[in-house]
Design a protein around this motif. Structure first.
Motif, PDB file in Angstrom:
ATOM      1  N   ASP A 211     106.185  75.056  10.957  1.00  0.00           N
ATOM      2  CA  ASP A 211     105.999  75.983  10.150  1.00  0.00           C
ATOM      3  C   ASP A 211     105.083  77.116  10.788  1.00  0.00           C
ATOM      4  O   ASP A 211     104.198  76.815  11.697  1.00  0.00           O
ATOM      5  CB  ASP A 211     105.217  75.327   8.871  1.00  0.00           C
ATOM      6  N   ARG A 212     105.194  78.300  10.471  1.00  0.00           N
ATOM      7  CA  ARG A 212     104.499  79.250  11.102  1.00  0.00           C
ATOM      8  C   ARG A 212     102.863  79.128  10.934  1.00  0.00           C
ATOM      9  O   ARG A 212     102.214  79.337  11.970  1.00  0.00           O
ATOM     10  CB  ARG A 212     104.994  80.785  10.282  1.00  0.00           C
ATOM     11  N   ASP A 213     102.221  79.090   9.711  1.00  0.00           N
ATOM     12  CA  ASP A 213     100.824  78.814   9.713  1.00  0.00           C
ATOM     13  C   ASP A 213     100.383  77.324  10.457  1.00  0.00           C
ATOM     14  O   ASP A 213      99.407  77.557  10.981  1.00  0.00           O
ATOM     15  CB  ASP A 213     100.420  78.561   8.253  1.00  0.00           C
ATOM     16  N   VAL A 214     101.324  76.629  10.235  1.00  0.00           N
ATOM     17  CA  VAL A 214     100.814  75.234  11.287  1.00  0.00           C
ATOM     18  C   VAL A 214     100.720  75.618  12.513  1.00  0.00           C
ATOM     19  O   VAL A 214      99.845  75.336  13.348  1.00  0.00           O
ATOM     20  CB  VAL A 214     101.918  74.077  11.067  1.00  0.00           C
ATOM     21  N   LEU A 215     101.613  76.246  13.405  1.00  0.00           N
ATOM     22  CA  LEU A 215     101.433  76.876  14.596  1.00  0.00           C
ATOM     23  C   LEU A 215     100.450  77.517  15.091  1.00  0.00           C
ATOM     24  O   LEU A 215      99.749  77.514  15.967  1.00  0.00           O
ATOM     25  CB  LEU A 215     102.882  77.353  15.139  1.00  0.00           C
TER      26      LEU A 215
ATOM     27  N   PRO B  84      95.465  72.972   5.889  1.00  0.00           N
ATOM     28  CA  PRO B  84      96.937  72.248   5.890  1.00  0.00           C
ATOM     29  C   PRO B  84      97.175  71.642   4.480  1.00  0.00           C
ATOM     30  O   PRO B  84      98.216  71.595   4.076  1.00  0.00           O
ATOM     31  CB  PRO B  84      96.588  71.403   7.122  1.00  0.00           C
ATOM     32  N   PRO B  85      96.045  70.616   3.867  1.00  0.00           N
ATOM     33  CA  PRO B  85      96.438  70.246   2.522  1.00  0.00           C
ATOM     34  C   PRO B  85      96.917  70.954   1.431  1.00  0.00           C
ATOM     35  O   PRO B  85      97.288  70.850   0.419  1.00  0.00           O
ATOM     36  CB  PRO B  85      95.456  69.126   2.255  1.00  0.00           C
ATOM     37  N   SER B  86      96.370  72.303   1.863  1.00  0.00           N
ATOM     38  CA  SER B  86      96.521  73.177   0.622  1.00  0.00           C
ATOM     39  C   SER B  86      97.909  73.879   0.534  1.00  0.00           C
ATOM     40  O   SER B  86      98.201  74.503  -0.573  1.00  0.00           O
ATOM     41  CB  SER B  86      95.621  74.447   0.893  1.00  0.00           C
ATOM     42  N   PHE B  87      98.746  73.700   1.282  1.00  0.00           N
ATOM     43  CA  PHE B  87     100.277  73.939   1.208  1.00  0.00           C
ATOM     44  C   PHE B  87     101.166  72.903   1.691  1.00  0.00           C
ATOM     45  O   PHE B  87     102.455  73.342   1.681  1.00  0.00           O
ATOM     46  CB  PHE B  87     100.473  75.363   2.037  1.00  0.00           C
ATOM     47  N   LEU B  88     100.645  71.816   2.183  1.00  0.00           N
ATOM     48  CA  LEU B  88     101.643  70.669   2.774  1.00  0.00           C
ATOM     49  C   LEU B  88     101.211  69.327   2.003  1.00  0.00           C
ATOM     50  O   LEU B  88      99.863  69.224   1.621  1.00  0.00           O
ATOM     51  CB  LEU B  88     101.688  70.591   3.960  1.00  0.00           C
ATOM     52  N   THR B  89     102.020  68.527   1.963  1.00  0.00           N
ATOM     53  CA  THR B  89     101.773  67.137   1.274  1.00  0.00           C
ATOM     54  C   THR B  89     102.486  65.884   1.797  1.00  0.00           C
ATOM     55  O   THR B  89     103.325  66.248   2.523  1.00  0.00           O
ATOM     56  CB  THR B  89     102.083  67.260  -0.347  1.00  0.00           C
TER      57      THR B  89
ATOM     58  N   PHE C 278      93.097  86.812  10.983  1.00  0.00           N
ATOM     59  CA  PHE C 278      94.049  87.778  10.717  1.00  0.00           C
ATOM     60  C   PHE C 278      95.656  87.423  10.840  1.00  0.00           C
ATOM     61  O   PHE C 278      96.354  88.185  10.297  1.00  0.00           O
ATOM     62  CB  PHE C 278      94.241  88.716  11.881  1.00  0.00           C
ATOM     63  N   LEU C 279      95.625  86.035  11.174  1.00  0.00           N
ATOM     64  CA  LEU C 279      97.343  85.779  11.456  1.00  0.00           C
ATOM     65  C   LEU C 279      97.785  84.677  10.526  1.00  0.00           C
ATOM     66  O   LEU C 279      98.929  84.471  10.010  1.00  0.00           O
ATOM     67  CB  LEU C 279      97.473  85.264  12.827  1.00  0.00           C
ATOM     68  N   VAL C 280      96.723  83.693  10.178  1.00  0.00           N
ATOM     69  CA  VAL C 280      97.159  82.780   8.838  1.00  0.00           C
ATOM     70  C   VAL C 280      97.210  83.420   7.664  1.00  0.00           C
ATOM     71  O   VAL C 280      96.376  84.240   7.217  1.00  0.00           O
ATOM     72  CB  VAL C 280      96.052  81.914   8.830  1.00  0.00           C
ATOM     73  N   LYS C 281      98.409  83.031   6.895  1.00  0.00           N
ATOM     74  CA  LYS C 281      98.367  83.948   5.602  1.00  0.00           C
ATOM     75  C   LYS C 281      98.363  83.058   4.408  1.00  0.00           C
ATOM     76  O   LYS C 281      97.140  82.807   4.176  1.00  0.00           O
ATOM     77  CB  LYS C 281     100.106  84.280   5.566  1.00  0.00           C
ATOM     78  N   GLN C 282      99.279  82.140   3.786  1.00  0.00           N
ATOM     79  CA  GLN C 282      99.134  81.851   2.481  1.00  0.00           C
ATOM     80  C   GLN C 282      98.150  80.504   2.508  1.00  0.00           C
ATOM     81  O   GLN C 282      97.769  80.197   1.595  1.00  0.00           O
ATOM     82  CB  GLN C 282     100.609  81.506   2.020  1.00  0.00           C
ATOM     83  N   SER C 283      98.211  79.794   3.849  1.00  0.00           N
ATOM     84  CA  SER C 283      97.289  78.586   3.759  1.00  0.00           C
ATOM     85  C   SER C 283      95.913  78.911   3.938  1.00  0.00           C
ATOM     86  O   SER C 283      94.979  78.086   3.506  1.00  0.00           O
ATOM     87  CB  SER C 283      97.785  77.650   4.898  1.00  0.00           C
TER      88      SER C 283
END
Length: 443
Positions: free
Chosen positions: A240-244, A361-366, A422-427
């Motif tokens: 996932d983009r945000d994870v990386l 991370p727990p805000s968009f993954l489970t 600046f790079l992390v989006k939805q999470s």
């Protein structure tokens, strides 16, 4: 009982049951980071280690940690957190005891590496485990509840370690007793963990039927909502983009954090000697510094939950920490007191960022996906724990000063704040994010 009262009652019971125990377990993990920093005050002289040798040995722990972090998290998902966390604590306790008897750099490197292998996945397992017992809106406070072990253990460790360095019991030096003080409680708590924790909400017997049903319902609903936004498997979450991006940001942060934390006792001793303070007296200076960091961590975690915002809380804390770190180094000759004040501010910023960061991370993954993501972020990030101490030790040996090291560490933390904000989006910010908009459509 109305829903609000039921939520409060259940959340309180979960907190009282889990947070104090996980706090104790995590404290022993933190004690390893504390011990190795203070051990440098004796071990380098006793065993003839240079700053570079010590920095490499302290940092190679994180290389072992990196290699086994993600596989360890996958194992926890298969066999359950109760057994896995128990196994981690018992094995690292045994290796911490063996660390007492190292004599050569190779032995030091080997035991530190294996210690990292043994402890790998401990932290992500705890975060993932807690996220299964709390609603998303309570994650930052819950994480801060056990992560406050970091500054509090550093505070208590400052007193304990400086005292143990002055003893010589049964023919063992003070630095050896530092590792023994970590090993024994680790094994004891590891055994208790096997019987104390419950793998799932359905298996607990410390909630009544109404509370258990409510908690299962709300956590299941949130899991389904998250899966409709990002339905990831364990392996897919690792791409996932945000994870990386979070992994890259955490790496830069940990370069700065561990670079200063591993050498803070050495830096503080140098400052203390300028005003003729003993090693034990230095402990009483470091103690209130970490107490301030502990209070900051709690306040930032609560404020992050209240505002439902994560990224800027992390970025502001890290930027303040970086600036204060650099200022502290360059005003040491002018004022020792001011130097310690800015070191305290730097610690507050570095610790304050933890709770909002790990609530992302727990805000968009489970489930397993969240566990895998947390493990990847933590493993890549903690590679910074390998590079930071080694680079600081190398620069110190080369230049004879920590000033350039502090600039390097500060810049690394500022880069981290820029990446995250600046790079992390939805999470990074659940409120008014794409994530929230999609949830509104779903509902």
């Amino acid at each position: 009982m109305d829903q609000l009262a039921l939520e409060r009652s259940t959340t309180k019971k979960v907190t009282l049951r889990l947070i104090p125990f996980l706090f104790l377990c995590f404290s022993i993990s933190v004690l390893d980071r504390v011990n190795i920093g203070y051990a440098a005050l004796q071990i380098n002289n006793d065993l003839g280690f240079s700053n570079a040798v010590f920095g490499f040995g302290a940092g190679i722990f994180f290389l072992g940690y990196f290699l086994l972090e993600v596989p360890g998290s996958a194992m926890m998902a298969k066999i359950g957190p109760r057994k896995w966390i128990s196994r981690i604590m018992v094995t690292w306790g045994i290796l911490a005891f063996l660390e007492t008897f190292v004599h050569t750099p190779i032995q030091f490197y080997t035991v530190r590496f294996l210690l990292g292998v043994a402890e790998a996945s401990f932290y992500p397992c705890m975060v993932s485990y807690l996220s299964g017992f709390y609603q998303t809106k309570h994650h930052a406070k819950a994480i801060a509840g056990f992560m406050v072990a970091i500054p509090s253990t550093n505070a208590i460790g400052a007193l304990l370690c400086t005292y143990l360095l002055s003893v010589n019991w049964f023919g063992l030096a003070g630095w050896q007793w530092l590792f023994i003080s970590e090993a024994i409680p680790s094994v004891i708590l590891g055994v208790i963990c096997y019987f104390y924790l419950d793998d799932q909400i359905e298996k607990v017997n410390w909630l009544n039927k109404e509370e258990k049903k409510w908690l299962i319902d709300v956590t299941t609903k949130e899991k389904l909502e998250k899966q409709q936004v990002k339905h990831y498997t364990f392996l897919q979450a690792l791409k996932d983009r945000d994870v990386l991006i979070l992994s890259a940001g955490y790496f830069c942060w940990m370069v700065g954090y561990y670079g200063i934390n591993m050498f803070l006792p050495t830096i503080s001793k140098g400052l203390s000697e300028k005003i003729s303070l003993s090693t034990q007296s230095m402990g009483w200076i470091l103690f209130p510094m970490y107490i301030c960091a502990m209070v900051t961590m709690i306040l930032v975690g609560n404020h992050s939950d209240k505002k439902n915002e994560r990224r800027w809380h992390v970025a502001v804390c890290l930027t303040i920490s970086a600036i204060a770190m650099i200022v502290s180094s360059y005003i040491a000759n002018a004022s020792i007191i001011l130097s310690f004040v800015f070191l305290t501010i730097s610690l507050c910023g570095a610790f304050g960022a933890y709770a909002p960061f790990w609530a992302i991370p727990p805000s968009f993954l489970t489930g397993a996906a969240a566990g895998g993501a947390i493990a990847l972020i933590n493993s890549i990030g903690n590679l910074g724990g390998f590079f930071g101490p080694y680079i600081v030790g190398y620069i110190k040996d080369t230049t004879g000063s920590f000033n350039i090291s502090m600039i390097f560490l500060g810049v690394s933390m500022i880069i981290s704040s820029c990446i995250i904000v600046f790079l992390v989006k939805q999470s990074g910010k659940v409120k008014s994010s794409k994530f929230e908009k999609k949830l509104k459509k779903i509902s």
